[in-house]
Write a protein that holds these residues in place. Structure first.
Motif, short mmCIF file in Angstrom:
data_model
loop_
_atom_site.label_atom_id
_atom_site.label_comp_id
_atom_site.label_asym_id
_atom_site.label_seq_id
_atom_site.Cartn_x
_atom_site.Cartn_y
_atom_site.Cartn_z
N TRP A 135 -28.63 57.79 22.12
CA TRP A 135 -30.00 57.28 22.06
C TRP A 135 -30.62 57.03 23.43
O TRP A 135 -31.78 56.65 23.54
CB TRP A 135 -30.04 55.97 21.25
CG TRP A 135 -29.72 56.23 19.82
CD1 TRP A 135 -28.56 55.91 19.17
CD2 TRP A 135 -30.53 56.90 18.85
NE1 TRP A 135 -28.60 56.33 17.87
CE2 TRP A 135 -29.81 56.95 17.65
CE3 TRP A 135 -31.80 57.48 18.90
CZ2 TRP A 135 -30.30 57.54 16.50
CZ3 TRP A 135 -32.30 58.07 17.75
CH2 TRP A 135 -31.55 58.09 16.57
N ALA A 191 -26.94 49.45 12.49
CA ALA A 191 -28.12 50.00 11.80
C ALA A 191 -27.90 51.42 11.29
O ALA A 191 -28.55 52.35 11.75
CB ALA A 191 -29.31 49.95 12.76
N PRO A 192 -26.98 51.58 10.37
CA PRO A 192 -26.69 52.94 9.92
C PRO A 192 -27.68 53.45 8.86
O PRO A 192 -28.39 52.66 8.24
CB PRO A 192 -25.31 52.80 9.28
CG PRO A 192 -25.32 51.40 8.73
CD PRO A 192 -26.16 50.59 9.68
N SER A 193 -27.69 54.76 8.68
CA SER A 193 -28.38 55.34 7.52
C SER A 193 -27.40 55.22 6.35
O SER A 193 -26.19 55.26 6.56
CB SER A 193 -28.67 56.82 7.76
OG SER A 193 -29.43 56.96 8.91
N TYR A 205 -37.91 56.59 12.73
CA TYR A 205 -36.88 55.70 13.26
C TYR A 205 -37.36 54.93 14.50
O TYR A 205 -37.19 53.71 14.60
CB TYR A 205 -35.60 56.49 13.59
CG TYR A 205 -34.75 55.80 14.61
CD1 TYR A 205 -34.04 54.65 14.27
CD2 TYR A 205 -34.70 56.24 15.93
CE1 TYR A 205 -33.29 53.97 15.21
CE2 TYR A 205 -33.96 55.55 16.88
CZ TYR A 205 -33.26 54.42 16.52
OH TYR A 205 -32.54 53.74 17.45
N GLU A 218 -31.11 51.83 7.74
CA GLU A 218 -32.20 52.67 8.23
C GLU A 218 -32.32 53.90 7.33
O GLU A 218 -31.70 54.92 7.55
CB GLU A 218 -31.95 53.04 9.69
CG GLU A 218 -31.72 51.77 10.53
CD GLU A 218 -32.21 51.84 11.95
OE1 GLU A 218 -32.08 52.88 12.59
OE2 GLU A 218 -32.72 50.79 12.43
N ARG A 275 -27.22 44.09 15.90
CA ARG A 275 -27.22 44.68 14.56
C ARG A 275 -26.43 45.96 14.51
O ARG A 275 -26.23 46.64 15.51
CB ARG A 275 -28.65 44.90 14.09
CG ARG A 275 -29.37 46.12 14.65
CD ARG A 275 -29.61 46.11 16.13
NE ARG A 275 -30.55 47.08 16.61
CZ ARG A 275 -30.31 48.38 16.85
NH1 ARG A 275 -29.12 48.87 16.64
NH2 ARG A 275 -31.24 49.17 17.30
N HIS A 306 -37.46 50.95 14.39
CA HIS A 306 -36.44 50.14 15.06
C HIS A 306 -37.09 49.14 16.01
O HIS A 306 -36.61 48.01 16.17
CB HIS A 306 -35.40 51.03 15.75
CG HIS A 306 -35.44 51.03 17.24
ND1 HIS A 306 -36.38 51.74 17.94
CD2 HIS A 306 -34.69 50.38 18.17
CE1 HIS A 306 -36.19 51.54 19.24
NE2 HIS A 306 -35.17 50.72 19.40
N ARG A 329 -25.61 50.34 21.01
CA ARG A 329 -25.54 51.57 20.22
C ARG A 329 -25.01 52.71 21.08
O ARG A 329 -24.90 52.59 22.31
CB ARG A 329 -26.92 51.91 19.66
CG ARG A 329 -27.93 52.18 20.74
CD ARG A 329 -29.32 52.44 20.19
NE ARG A 329 -30.26 52.59 21.28
CZ ARG A 329 -31.58 52.61 21.14
NH1 ARG A 329 -32.12 52.45 19.95
NH2 ARG A 329 -32.35 52.76 22.17
N1 GLU Z 1 -30.08 54.50 12.54
C1 GLU Z 1 -29.66 54.78 13.87
C2 GLU Z 1 -28.32 55.50 13.81
O1 GLU Z 1 -27.71 55.52 12.76
C3 GLU Z 1 -29.54 53.50 14.64
C4 GLU Z 1 -29.57 53.65 16.10
C5 GLU Z 1 -29.72 52.28 16.75
O2 GLU Z 1 -28.75 51.52 16.70
O3 GLU Z 1 -30.79 51.97 17.26
O4 GLU Z 1 -27.87 56.07 14.75
#
Ligand code: GLU
Length: 583
Positions: free
Chosen positions: A288, A72-74, A266, A106, A70, A270, A284
């Motif tokens: 993280w 998964a942006p804000s 988050y 997200e 995936r 997630h 990602r």
């Molecule tokens: N929402 C997170 C971000 O924008 C996603 C991180 C992930 O891929 O788990 O960095």
């Protein structure tokens, strides 16, 4: 505040004061034999059991080895070039393995949201030819069976899993006020200790079920925290697909999982989402990686199968001999909108990002110059651990190659699209499609196509001299090469027009005539000949051609002059020459 369960609230609206008293009397008895289940029911009375979701989002029926991943942006509307690289790679991997690539929004931190942010992201990625198999299409619409794909509308799902954790004794309500937390942080800092809510600092984790329930019933505000069983002095080893084995201390932080606004954080969201969306690979950025011990503990406690983690290093930029992350603030090329504004074709950007992703791509491209990029076998485990350097010059170089393979029609269409958005004057020039196609057709579609265009914003400059209106009205002086004397130039041009110019000549004849012209005017016919005895002649056929080239185009370097003249046509060539000879 006491409106916790329906039974009591009914009575309360009937006769407030008396009933509150009664309620407290009866609830005291109830409290004494409460367990985790009752506490969970008190906090989340109306959620579905997790078995409902486990069944609803059942395992995907996909071929062996299929990758589900995936983006998964804000919903900030902004797409960083690193995010685009992730999409290019994810799309490639999921196509390769017949998997699924989904877009999850997200948006649990609603402060960062902007209006239309989802649509902007979807369109920005689509501009690069990448579409998602599942996920949000815009703010409200989505496709796929594993949704909703926007976290803010998944509240009841997160609450169901939070409830389950409370039932297991692995989550609890925390009543710490912001002031208490601030006080705690100050103490930790003063004692030079790790900050956070853990160990002895996690005051509310030891509250009995009764005490917690009593506070809730009294209306004390709270959030829900995860109860970690980890210890900082114990190590865990994790295998990251890109980084290999990494040793970490265990997580011991009791992080917030459900915030005061009822939305998850988050970390918690997630985990629930990746599990229910049956994600196999979390690909990602490595910012993280430090959260991994926590994520691993969450997955384990929730009894979810842990996905494969692939943490890639951020794209770097070299500046003054030093490497640093590409920054949204300092580098315009950090935003994917930059490539559009500059007119760097999406295909070039994707190809370059693939290059950065897997260094073996370059060799593959050399060996397969005409294969579609989708034929390349991307290997996620071979991504750079230290961070690949992003080099705009290299990107433009890649782009020249990509564009050299375009047909003249494709160039025309893309340039026109770009011009409509960014350059009205160029759009105007392109109105005569037939003529524009002739220009773009120069040295194209052959074994050695021209490689002088790297982006659409250069096109106006590379074609404007082909238009009489522009060229003949331009009064700037040309810079000639070796032969720069005005009278000599006129002499050459007059002789050419009078005796040698015939638009119907084929290329060989045209070239032979250039040699004849050179000889007639006392220049060497052949460059080789000249080089052996340079003192014998004032110059050679190449110098004569340069005079013609500059006179016809205003520049020293152009694609093939014969082809240019063919496109310009007889009249234009004559006008261009006489403009100089008759001045
Ligand atoms: N929402 C997170 C971000 O924008 C996603 C991180 C992930 O891929 O788990 O960095």
């Amino acid at each position: 505040h006491l409106n916790i369960n329906k039974k009591s609230s009914k009575i309360i609206t009937y006769k407030k004061y008396v009933i509150i008293f009664m309620y407290k009397m009866t609830s005291k008895k109830e409290l004494e034999d409460m367990d985790y289940k009752d506490l969970a029911n008190l906090i989340f009375p109306d959620v579905k059991p997790i078995s409902y979701y486990e069944e609803k989002y059942s395992k995907r029926d996909l071929p062996e080895g299929a990758i589900v991943t995936r983006f998964a942006p804000s919903p900030t509307g902004f797409v960083h070039v690193g995010g685009l690289m992730q999409c290019v790679i994810n799309r490639q991997l999921t196509n390769q393995t017949k998997g699924v690539f989904l877009l999850r929004i997200e948006d649990t931190d609603q402060k960062r949201e902007i209006e239309d942010g989802v649509a902007q992201i979807v369109n920005a990625i689509k501009d690069f030819g990448i579409e998602f198999d599942e996920g949000m299409l815009n703010e409200t619409e989505e496709k796929g069976k594993y949704g909703p794909y926007k976290q803010s509308v998944r509240g009841e799902i997160y609450r169901a899993y939070a409830k389950w954790l409370i039932e297991q004794g692995r989550a609890y309500p925390c009543f710490a006020t912001p002031e208490e937390l601030e006080e705690m942080r100050k103490k930790q800092e003063a004692a030079k200790l790790r900050t956070g809510y853990y160990g002895v600092w996690a005051t509310y984790r030891n509250l009995s079920v009764e005490e917690a329930a009593e506070k809730i019933k009294a209306g004390t505000p709270y959030i829900v925290r995860f109860k970690s069983m980890g210890r900082e002095d114990r190590k865990i080893r994790h295998h990251d697909v890109i980084k290999g084995n990494i040793d970490f201390p265990e997580n011991d932080q009791d992080i917030v999982i459900i915030k005061a606004d009822g939305l998850p954080t988050y970390h918690f969201a997630h985990a629930v989402d990746d599990h229910l969306m049956r994600v196999t690979h979390v690909i990602r950025s490595d910012e993280w990686v430090s959260s991994l011990p926590l994520h691993l503990e969450l997955f384990k406690t929730l009894e979810f199968e842990t996905p494969k983690y692939c943490h890639y290093a951020p794209i770097l930029k070299e500046e003054d001999g030093k490497k640093r992350k590409i920054s949204k603030r300092k580098d315009p090329e950090a935003a994917v909108s930059y490539y559009h504004e500059e007119g760097i074709p999406a295909a070039s950007v994707c190809e370059y990002l693939m290059n950065i992703g897997n260094s073996s791509f370059e060799m593959w491209r050399k060996n397969n110059p005409n294969a579609p990029m989708s034929d390349f076998q991307f290997d996620i485990s071979k991504m750079s651990v230290s961070g690949a350097i992003f080099d705009l010059v290299k990107l433009l170089d890649v782009s020249k190659n990509v564009i050299s393979k375009y047909s003249k029609e494709d160039i025309y269409n893309e340039v026109l699209e770009w011009a409509k958005r960014y350059d009205k004057e160029l759009e105007e020039l392109l109105q005569d499609k037939e003529y524009a196609l002739k220009i773009f057709g120069i040295e194209r579609g052959n074994a050695k196509p021209r490689k002088d265009i790297s982006k659409w914003s250069e096109v106006k400059d590379t074609i404007s001299y082909m238009y009489d209106d522009k060229f003949l009205n331009d009064t700037s002086e040309f810079e000639y090469g070796k032969i720069s004397d005005k009278e000599e130039i006129k002499k050459i041009l007059v002789a050419y027009l009078a005796k040698y110019f015939n638009i119907g000549d084929d290329k060989q004849t045209w070239f032979d005539k250039m040699k004849d012209l050179s000889e007639e005017l006392g220049y060497a016919r052949e460059v080789k000949e000249f080089k052996q005895n340079p003192e014998k002649w004032p110059g050679h056929v190449g110098d004569i051609s340069t005079v013609l080239r500059v006179s016809l185009t205003g520049r020293m370097q152009t694609p093939d002059l014969y082809e240019i003249m063919q496109v310009l046509g007889k009249e234009s060539v004559e006008k261009r020459i006489t403009k100089i000879t008759e001045r």
